[in-house]
Design a protein around this motif. Sequence first.
Motif, PDB file in Angstrom:
ATOM      1  N   LEU A  75       2.484  -4.135   4.157  1.00 22.58           N
ATOM      2  CA  LEU A  75       1.488  -3.472   3.339  1.00 22.58           C
ATOM      3  C   LEU A  75       0.090  -3.825   3.840  1.00 22.58           C
ATOM      4  O   LEU A  75      -0.150  -4.915   4.377  1.00 22.58           O
ATOM      5  CB  LEU A  75       1.627  -3.889   1.874  1.00 22.58           C
ATOM      6  CG  LEU A  75       2.977  -3.617   1.201  1.00 22.58           C
ATOM      7  CD1 LEU A  75       2.973  -4.136  -0.231  1.00 22.58           C
ATOM      8  CD2 LEU A  75       3.318  -2.128   1.239  1.00 22.58           C
ATOM      9  N   PHE A  76      -0.850  -2.906   3.646  1.00 25.83           N
ATOM     10  CA  PHE A  76      -2.254  -3.191   3.934  1.00 25.83           C
ATOM     11  C   PHE A  76      -3.109  -2.473   2.911  1.00 25.83           C
ATOM     12  O   PHE A  76      -2.687  -1.491   2.297  1.00 25.83           O
ATOM     13  CB  PHE A  76      -2.622  -2.769   5.361  1.00 25.83           C
ATOM     14  CG  PHE A  76      -2.601  -1.294   5.620  1.00 25.83           C
ATOM     15  CD1 PHE A  76      -3.752  -0.518   5.469  1.00 25.83           C
ATOM     16  CD2 PHE A  76      -1.425  -0.665   6.024  1.00 25.83           C
ATOM     17  CE1 PHE A  76      -3.726   0.843   5.709  1.00 25.83           C
ATOM     18  CE2 PHE A  76      -1.399   0.695   6.271  1.00 25.83           C
ATOM     19  CZ  PHE A  76      -2.549   1.458   6.117  1.00 25.83           C
ATOM     20  N   ASP A  77      -4.326  -2.977   2.718  1.00 21.98           N
ATOM     21  CA  ASP A  77      -5.273  -2.399   1.774  1.00 21.98           C
ATOM     22  C   ASP A  77      -6.061  -1.299   2.456  1.00 21.98           C
ATOM     23  O   ASP A  77      -6.481  -1.460   3.618  1.00 21.98           O
ATOM     24  CB  ASP A  77      -6.223  -3.470   1.244  1.00 21.98           C
ATOM     25  CG  ASP A  77      -5.484  -4.545   0.459  1.00 21.98           C
ATOM     26  OD1 ASP A  77      -4.458  -4.203  -0.148  1.00 21.98           O
ATOM     27  OD2 ASP A  77      -5.941  -5.711   0.463  1.00 21.98           O
ATOM     28  N   ALA A  78      -6.291  -0.191   1.754  1.00 26.88           N
ATOM     29  CA  ALA A  78      -7.031   0.946   2.304  1.00 26.88           C
ATOM     30  C   ALA A  78      -7.935   1.511   1.220  1.00 26.88           C
ATOM     31  O   ALA A  78      -7.658   1.402   0.015  1.00 26.88           O
ATOM     32  CB  ALA A  78      -6.085   2.011   2.829  1.00 26.88           C
ATOM     33  N   ARG A  79      -9.036   2.096   1.675  1.00 26.50           N
ATOM     34  CA  ARG A  79      -9.950   2.801   0.781  1.00 26.50           C
ATOM     35  C   ARG A  79      -9.927   4.284   1.143  1.00 26.50           C
ATOM     36  O   ARG A  79     -10.097   4.626   2.318  1.00 26.50           O
ATOM     37  CB  ARG A  79     -11.356   2.222   0.882  1.00 26.50           C
ATOM     38  CG  ARG A  79     -12.359   2.889  -0.057  1.00 26.50           C
ATOM     39  CD  ARG A  79     -13.644   2.105  -0.130  1.00 26.50           C
ATOM     40  NE  ARG A  79     -13.442   0.836  -0.825  1.00 26.50           N
ATOM     41  CZ  ARG A  79     -13.488   0.670  -2.134  1.00 26.50           C
ATOM     42  NH1 ARG A  79     -13.716   1.729  -2.922  1.00 26.50           N
ATOM     43  NH2 ARG A  79     -13.295  -0.502  -2.687  1.00 26.50           N
TER      44      ARG A  79
END
Length: 850
Positions: free
Chosen positions: A413-417
């Motif tokens: 998982l990774f954080d995205a905007r």
Amino acid sequence: MESTPSEPVRANAPRGPWLRWWRSLSPTRQDRFAALAPLAAVLMFMAAIVAAFWYLRMEELDREQEALKRDVEYAQQRVRLRLLERQEQLMRIARDLSNQDLERAEFVSRAETLISQYPELQAITWIDDKRRIRASHAAPTVAGSQLRIAGEVLKPGETADTFGLARDLQQPVYSQPASTSGDSAPLLQLQVPLSAQGKFGGVVLGEYSIDSLLRYGTPTEVLARYAVTLLDGHNQVLAGTPLATRNPAQWVPWRARTNAYEVPVSPVGNGLVLRAQAYRTSLGVVGSGLFWLVGTLSAMTAWMLIATWRHTRRRMRTQEALIAETNFRRAMENSILTGMRALDLQGRITYVNAAFCQMTGWTEAELVGQAPPYSYWPESDHESLHAKLRDELSGKTIQGGFQVRVRRKSGTLFDARLYVSPLIDARGQQTGWMTSMTDITEPNRIREQLSASHERFTIVLESLDASVSVAPLGSEELLFANKLYRQWFGSQTTGHLQLVAQAGVLPSGDAPTNMGGMDDEDGLMGLPTDPLTSARTENAEIYLPDLGKWLEVRSRYLNWVDGRLAQMVIATDITPRRLAEEQAARQAERAQSVSRLITMGEMASSVAHELNQPLTAISNYCSGMISRIQGGQITEEALLSALTKTAHQAQRAGQIIQRIRAFVKKSEPNRTLADVPGMVSEAVELADIELRRHNVRLTHYVAARLPPVMADTILIEQVLVNLMKNGAESIEQARRPSSNRSVELRVVPKQIDDRQVIEFTVQDTGRGLAPEVLERLFEAFFSTKSEGMGMGLNLCRSIVESHQGRMHAENLYNGSEVTGCRFSFWLPLAQPADATTNSVANAPTPRTIA
């Protein structure tokens, strides 16, 4: 997504005059110009190579000339130093003859020693003021016609003329008399005048072999590289073999000309000239194989350029259109680093770019056509992501975007905007939604690390054993204070301002009015680069009576988080260190006094002997006066003369006692403007007692008009006495003969690291120091004497360094043999000396104590 063809736009673009001229030519002429341009470039390259070879050759000649000049000047300095060394030795013989310390047999012995030791010295002759030869010694190589017999008188000639010149000038004079016979080698003469009580007493004549002077005085590397010769004032060869001269009428190429340089040999002057001629072995430009290799390669390159150009021109035309279109579209596709995703009005994926595929790990074929839930949604976030998608499709977009979690194909998982905007087609109608996605995993990680780092930093500052406080300039607000500051001064800025005021840094109320822009700040440190930073002091030590502590205060200016210029003050408790330093200073003072007492204890027998002479003379004078008074055989004048002599001897004994008492007296260090000659004279008179006991001759040279130094006279005298006493003991242990038992003290001005200093040098003729002793010479409790304490030289170095000076020791060598040891130290001047003082001080004035 539609693309606009670029070729029509490029075709309609304005053309330059050169391009229009090129397109106006026929294909045949274009081919001709295209073939001639590389060919011309190759020819220009070959011309540049030829010019470069020529330039490098000229540079090589210049370097050879400069190398020859440096080598000749270096050889001239070596010959000059050799002549000055022999001159100094002859002047020592002349001084001993003038002082009547040298008899005829001793003169012959010393002359024999010098001649056997130095091959260029052929003969040494003692001539009195009547031009009569008192004694002479010559090397076996001297021709019979050049020998000088004791008892003969100088015959008229150049030697006699030089004798008169030396008598008139009272200075050493060089001369080169003409050879009397064809088989005798040319000699160089040096006449050193003898001066007995200001009267001319003759000369010491030294004769040098010019051939040996060239052979042993010139460095071997110079003799191997050049044809070196010595010439007289008429350009006649005295020693050496010159290169064969060429006929001036014969033409000589520039590369074959002889490279020569000559320079007069001082102190002889123009009467003796050193000339060197270089051998030339290098090839010229035309004879260089590299030159022909470059020419051949240039010709081959020109031929290959023509053939290659014809072959590639046909292929380039067919590839140009395809490459231009492909590069244009590929550049557009790859230049976007943000992931792009297009949805239709029903939420189905219609387009993804390469960056989006790289972020998620799925290919374009796998993503295009998917309906929610998408494969890159985490299973645990399906409900929230469905809600956000419904808001997105209904037009409820957030201006600043929103943050979600995205699952890669690998499962991570990774954080995205995500930022959402309507997708409008060419007719102005909305066909879907365009979403841009940016990976913010790293910024989030950095933000968390910064937060944790700030927390750790705060913990570290709170646990420091130093007081840290920050306050803005021009305000009494306390921006930060750690735990120790609060314990010492509370939560107010009173302690901060007190530290700033006593440490002497810029007060908070003196904030500058013009702070400048961002260009006036250091981007790395956040500090202003204007002169404000020069106002701070570093490592200022202050005492606070309220706390009863010594504090080391450091200050630094920084930009606070709100943009204000603030001042940070760090105060460290150094009370234990200051107490330790004071105790060490008191112990060092006691050690210096003890060292002087030990020195006088070792010199006790010499001092007793020195005092015994005036006391014995007083006793004898008194006994004689009593006897003559009782017999009535003394007159008033004789009585007064005897009493005067008795008082003189009593004063002499009193001066010796006062000098010893002043030396061993314990006192606080008192640095004042000290007169160097007077200080040296006191030390010499005190050390001379011990040196005479060891039968060691003391000679000291003090430069004239020395400026004063800021020093403690007694401590510097202690250093000088210890060094001279150690030199005498080293000579005694080496069991040197009487002629080689001397200690020399030399005091001259010197410049070290752009500082004007006074250098003190003590040189002995002992057996020197072993390498392992030199490494530990100045260590405490290390001594080469069985009864030594190992504190003398350590204290000497400490005394010199406390006066901002340095001490150094080294062995003296004659070839591989150690002939003595030299101790030197220097002290800085109390004030800068002017140019006149420096120039006068460079002339040493010898003074000898027998």
